[in-house]
Design a protein around this motif. Structure first.
Motif, PDB file in Angstrom:
ATOM      1  N   ALA A   1       0.838  -1.206   0.000  1.00  0.00           N
ATOM      2  CA  ALA A   1       0.000   0.000   0.000  1.00  0.00           C
ATOM      3  C   ALA A   1       0.867   1.247   0.000  1.00  0.00           C
ATOM      4  CB  ALA A   1      -0.927  -0.011   1.211  1.00  0.00           C
ATOM      5  N   ARG A   2       1.908   1.249   0.834  1.00  0.00           N
ATOM      6  CA  ARG A   2       2.796   2.420   0.889  1.00  0.00           C
ATOM      7  C   ARG A   2       3.522   2.625  -0.442  1.00  0.00           C
ATOM      8  NH1 ARG A   2       3.889   0.060   6.100  1.00  0.00           N
ATOM      9  NH2 ARG A   2       3.006   1.346   7.780  1.00  0.00           N
ATOM     10  N   GLU A   3       3.917   1.532  -1.080  1.00  0.00           N
ATOM     11  CA  GLU A   3       4.592   1.635  -2.372  1.00  0.00           C
ATOM     12  C   GLU A   3       3.654   2.261  -3.412  1.00  0.00           C
ATOM     13  OE1 GLU A   3       6.588  -1.333  -5.733  1.00  0.00           O
ATOM     14  OE2 GLU A   3       6.187  -2.069  -3.699  1.00  0.00           O
ATOM     15  N   ALA A   4       2.391   1.820  -3.426  1.00  0.00           N
ATOM     16  CA  ALA A   4       1.418   2.390  -4.363  1.00  0.00           C
ATOM     17  C   ALA A   4       1.162   3.862  -4.066  1.00  0.00           C
ATOM     18  CB  ALA A   4       0.110   1.604  -4.298  1.00  0.00           C
ATOM     19  N   MET A   5       1.140   4.205  -2.779  1.00  0.00           N
ATOM     20  CA  MET A   5       0.919   5.601  -2.389  1.00  0.00           C
ATOM     21  C   MET A   5       2.087   6.477  -2.811  1.00  0.00           C
ATOM     22  SD  MET A   5      -0.760   4.647   1.291  1.00  0.00           S
ATOM     23  CE  MET A   5      -0.404   6.190   2.086  1.00  0.00           C
ATOM     24  N   GLU A   6       3.294   5.957  -2.689  1.00  0.00           N
ATOM     25  CA  GLU A   6       4.457   6.727  -3.115  1.00  0.00           C
ATOM     26  C   GLU A   6       4.413   6.957  -4.628  1.00  0.00           C
ATOM     27  OE1 GLU A   6       7.685   9.014  -3.031  1.00  0.00           O
ATOM     28  OE2 GLU A   6       6.571   8.265  -1.284  1.00  0.00           O
ATOM     29  N   ALA A   7       3.991   5.925  -5.364  1.00  0.00           N
ATOM     30  CA  ALA A   7       3.848   6.085  -6.817  1.00  0.00           C
ATOM     31  C   ALA A   7       2.782   7.132  -7.136  1.00  0.00           C
ATOM     32  CB  ALA A   7       3.485   4.746  -7.452  1.00  0.00           C
ATOM     33  N   ALA A   8       1.715   7.153  -6.324  1.00  0.00           N
ATOM     34  CA  ALA A   8       0.662   8.146  -6.534  1.00  0.00           C
ATOM     35  C   ALA A   8       1.188   9.554  -6.292  1.00  0.00           C
ATOM     36  CB  ALA A   8      -0.520   7.857  -5.604  1.00  0.00           C
TER      37      ALA A   8
ATOM     38  N   SER B   1      -7.645  -3.060   1.834  1.00  0.00           N
ATOM     39  CA  SER B   1      -8.755  -3.998   1.999  1.00  0.00           C
ATOM     40  C   SER B   1      -8.228  -5.382   2.376  1.00  0.00           C
ATOM     41  CB  SER B   1      -9.568  -4.073   0.704  1.00  0.00           C
ATOM     42  OG  SER B   1     -10.611  -5.013   0.824  1.00  0.00           O
ATOM     43  N   LYS B   2      -7.135  -5.794   1.724  1.00  0.00           N
ATOM     44  CA  LYS B   2      -6.516  -7.070   2.070  1.00  0.00           C
ATOM     45  C   LYS B   2      -5.938  -7.028   3.478  1.00  0.00           C
ATOM     46  CE  LYS B   2      -2.998 -10.376   0.584  1.00  0.00           C
ATOM     47  NZ  LYS B   2      -1.912 -10.670  -0.391  1.00  0.00           N
ATOM     48  N   ALA B   3      -5.401  -5.876   3.880  1.00  0.00           N
ATOM     49  CA  ALA B   3      -4.841  -5.743   5.226  1.00  0.00           C
ATOM     50  C   ALA B   3      -5.931  -5.961   6.281  1.00  0.00           C
ATOM     51  CB  ALA B   3      -4.209  -4.365   5.400  1.00  0.00           C
ATOM     52  N   HIS B   4      -7.109  -5.414   6.039  1.00  0.00           N
ATOM     53  CA  HIS B   4      -8.219  -5.625   6.984  1.00  0.00           C
ATOM     54  C   HIS B   4      -8.595  -7.106   7.045  1.00  0.00           C
ATOM     55  CE1 HIS B   4      -9.182  -1.600   8.291  1.00  0.00           C
ATOM     56  NE2 HIS B   4      -9.079  -1.160   7.057  1.00  0.00           N
TER      57      HIS B   4
ATOM     58  N   VAL C   1      -1.896   4.229   7.974  1.00  0.00           N
ATOM     59  CA  VAL C   1      -1.729   4.123   6.522  1.00  0.00           C
ATOM     60  C   VAL C   1      -3.020   4.568   5.833  1.00  0.00           C
ATOM     61  CG1 VAL C   1      -1.132   2.581   4.616  1.00  0.00           C
ATOM     62  CG2 VAL C   1      -0.129   2.208   6.876  1.00  0.00           C
ATOM     63  N   GLU C   2      -4.150   4.182   6.395  1.00  0.00           N
ATOM     64  CA  GLU C   2      -5.433   4.622   5.832  1.00  0.00           C
ATOM     65  C   GLU C   2      -5.569   6.139   5.918  1.00  0.00           C
ATOM     66  OE1 GLU C   2      -8.934   1.354   5.998  1.00  0.00           O
ATOM     67  OE2 GLU C   2      -8.459   2.300   7.900  1.00  0.00           O
TER      68      GLU C   2
ATOM     69  N   GLU D   1      -3.157   8.297   5.966  1.00  0.00           N
ATOM     70  CA  GLU D   1      -2.238   8.872   4.980  1.00  0.00           C
ATOM     71  C   GLU D   1      -2.818   8.769   3.576  1.00  0.00           C
ATOM     72  OE1 GLU D   1       2.435   8.343   3.571  1.00  0.00           O
ATOM     73  OE2 GLU D   1       1.618   7.110   5.183  1.00  0.00           O
ATOM     74  N   LEU D   2      -3.459   7.635   3.284  1.00  0.00           N
ATOM     75  CA  LEU D   2      -4.088   7.477   1.969  1.00  0.00           C
ATOM     76  C   LEU D   2      -5.243   8.456   1.810  1.00  0.00           C
ATOM     77  CD1 LEU D   2      -4.390   6.030  -0.722  1.00  0.00           C
ATOM     78  CD2 LEU D   2      -5.805   4.312   0.422  1.00  0.00           C
ATOM     79  N   GLY D   3      -5.988   8.675   2.915  1.00  0.00           N
ATOM     80  CA  GLY D   3      -7.072   9.646   2.860  1.00  0.00           C
ATOM     81  C   GLY D   3      -6.559  11.027   2.501  1.00  0.00           C
ATOM     82  N   TYR D   4      -5.469  11.446   3.128  1.00  0.00           N
ATOM     83  CA  TYR D   4      -4.854  12.733   2.782  1.00  0.00           C
ATOM     84  C   TYR D   4      -4.449  12.755   1.309  1.00  0.00           C
ATOM     85  CZ  TYR D   4      -4.435  14.291   7.648  1.00  0.00           C
ATOM     86  OH  TYR D   4      -4.709  14.704   8.925  1.00  0.00           O
ATOM     87  N   LEU D   5      -3.853  11.651   0.868  1.00  0.00           N
ATOM     88  CA  LEU D   5      -3.386  11.577  -0.517  1.00  0.00           C
ATOM     89  C   LEU D   5      -4.563  11.679  -1.490  1.00  0.00           C
ATOM     90  CD1 LEU D   5      -0.783  11.198  -2.136  1.00  0.00           C
ATOM     91  CD2 LEU D   5      -1.200   8.748  -2.099  1.00  0.00           C
TER      92      LEU D   5
END
Length: 417
Positions: free
Chosen positions: A150-157, A179-182, A203-204, A206-210
């Motif tokens: 998830a963090r890798e995908a967020m960094e790419a975003a 979703s898989k983490a949950h 992480v969620e 951080e993704l929300g901010y992103l």
């Protein structure tokens, strides 16, 4: 969570086993961490790294212990339980199993490059510990791998956003990972759901901010599209971009907490969007005033057509009224504008017809005047058919009369040649 009696029972019987209890283990535990399984050994702990094995021996009359919590596994000596000899995160454990040997059964815990084993006093207790570590350790490992993805995908975003691209694909990948983490945190009753959810939450967030940042970046681009489309007279494109921007702003608000610093950014973007669309309506109103003021029929037609284009685009938007007058007010205004436009077209036609009459049928330019008058009237007629609610006298007879004048003038002009 095991209490003092459970710990003592897990470690066997006798005074040596009772040296380690829940209270003495407490300093080893982190917040939310709790002892889940334990096993004792009267023999030493064998620790192997790089093909080198070291034996850690307990003191006389003492035991060695393996203690599994919902996050880690400790190997310690009974005399000093506050200072573990070895500590591993459960996520790092690659194998936890019992091995039957000729004269004894051993518990073995393996990581990627180390292994620990000892001979338990109670094989049932040790087997339960191995089973717990295997199940929960696997869940922790899966969780860490998933969150890393998830963090890798967020960094790419982030990189995509910084380069001005669309990060939707990367954000969706991060969402799938979370979703898989949950699932990792809830799929088995043995896993420490609360602790794992605590790892997922930041992480969620951080993704929300992103996601909010991504949406605000898109809104800024849409604002520019609104301004450019307004200036070029592409009013349908104005409201198409404005509708998308409004939806993105609403979604961004839904993802913000009360304390989020991005509230100001979202508020400013909403104000900018409202002003950009309000400018279009202000210009539509100005066009109406221009149509009422001018004595030039051609200028009046241009002004009323401009107003019509703006109001019609507003009314046919996906959400009419979201950023301006409501649908009923727009329909009322549109009917008024159409009526005035029809009147202006008729006046322009009458002026052209009079000009043709003044020139006379034999004049070279009279046919052009009658043709222009006919075209004005045809436009007025089409509008009246498209908007039957508009007021105005029937135009069929007037169009027929002007058409006859045009044909006659055209014939007379051709005959003169």
């Amino acid at each position: 969570m095991l209490n003092r009696v459970d710990i003592a029972n897990a470690f066997g019987s006798g005074s040596a086993a009772a040296e380690v209890d829940a209270d003495r283990l407490a300093p080893l535990l982190e917040e939310g961490e709790a002892v889940q399984a334990a096993a004792a050994s009267a023999e030493g702990i064998e620790h192997t790294t790089d093909d080198r094995t070291t034996t850690i021996e307990p003191g006389d009359g003492s035991h060695a212990y393996a203690v599994a919590t919902n996050r880690r596994i400790f190997f310690l000596l009974g005399g000093e339980p506050e200072s573990p000899e070895l500590t591993y995160q459960l996520a790092s454990v690659t194998r936890a199993e019992m091995h039957d040997r000729l004269l004894s059964t051993t518990l073995q815990i393996r990581t990627a490059d180390e292994s620990v084993q000892f001979t338990p006093v109670d094989t049932d207790r040790a087997g339960a510990l191995a089973s717990y570590v295997s199940t929960v350790g696997g869940a922790w490992a899966d969780l860490e791998e998933t969150l890393a993805g998830a963090r890798e995908a967020m960094e790419a975003a982030r990189e995509t956003i910084e380069s001005g691209g669309d990060p939707t694909g990367e954000i969706q990948r991060a969402q799938m990972r979370l979703s898989k983490a949950h699932h990792c945190a809830t799929h088995d009753d043995a896993v420490p759901t609360e602790l794992m959810e605590a790892e997922i939450e930041p992480v969620e967030t951080e993704l929300g901010y992103l996601e909010v940042i991504s949406r605000t970046e898109r809104v800024e681009a849409l604002l520019e599209e609104v301004r450019e489309a307004r200036e070029s007279g592409e009013y349908d494109a104005v409201f198409e971009a404005a509708d998308e921007a409004t939806d993105l702003i609403e979604k961004a608000r839904g993802e913000l907490e009360e304390s989020d610093y991005l509230w100001g950014t979202v508020d400013d973007l909403e104000d900018d969007l409202g002003e950009a669309v309000a400018d279009l309506f202000d210009e539509a109103e100005s066009a109406c005033h221009a149509g009422l003021r001018t004595d030039d029929p051609t200028e009046a037609v241009a002004a009323w057509e401009d107003a019509l284009d703006r109001y019609r685009a507003a009314l046919t938007a996906d959400d009419p009224g979201a950023l301006g007058p409501g649908p009923e007010a727009l329909r009322f205004q549109l009917a008024w504008v159409v009526g005035n436009l029809i009147d202006a077209l008729v006046v322009a036609a009458e002026e052209c017809e009079r000009a043709g009459d003044d020139l006379g049928e034999d004049h070279d330019d009279s046919a052009d005047r009658y043709e222009a008058a006919r075209d004005w009237l045809r436009r007025a007629h089409r509008l009246a058919e498209e908007h039957p609610h508009s007021s105005g006298a029937p135009l069929e007879e007037v169009i027929e009369r002007v058409e006859e004048k045009f044909e006659l003038a055209q014939w007379q002009w051709g005959g003169a040649d």
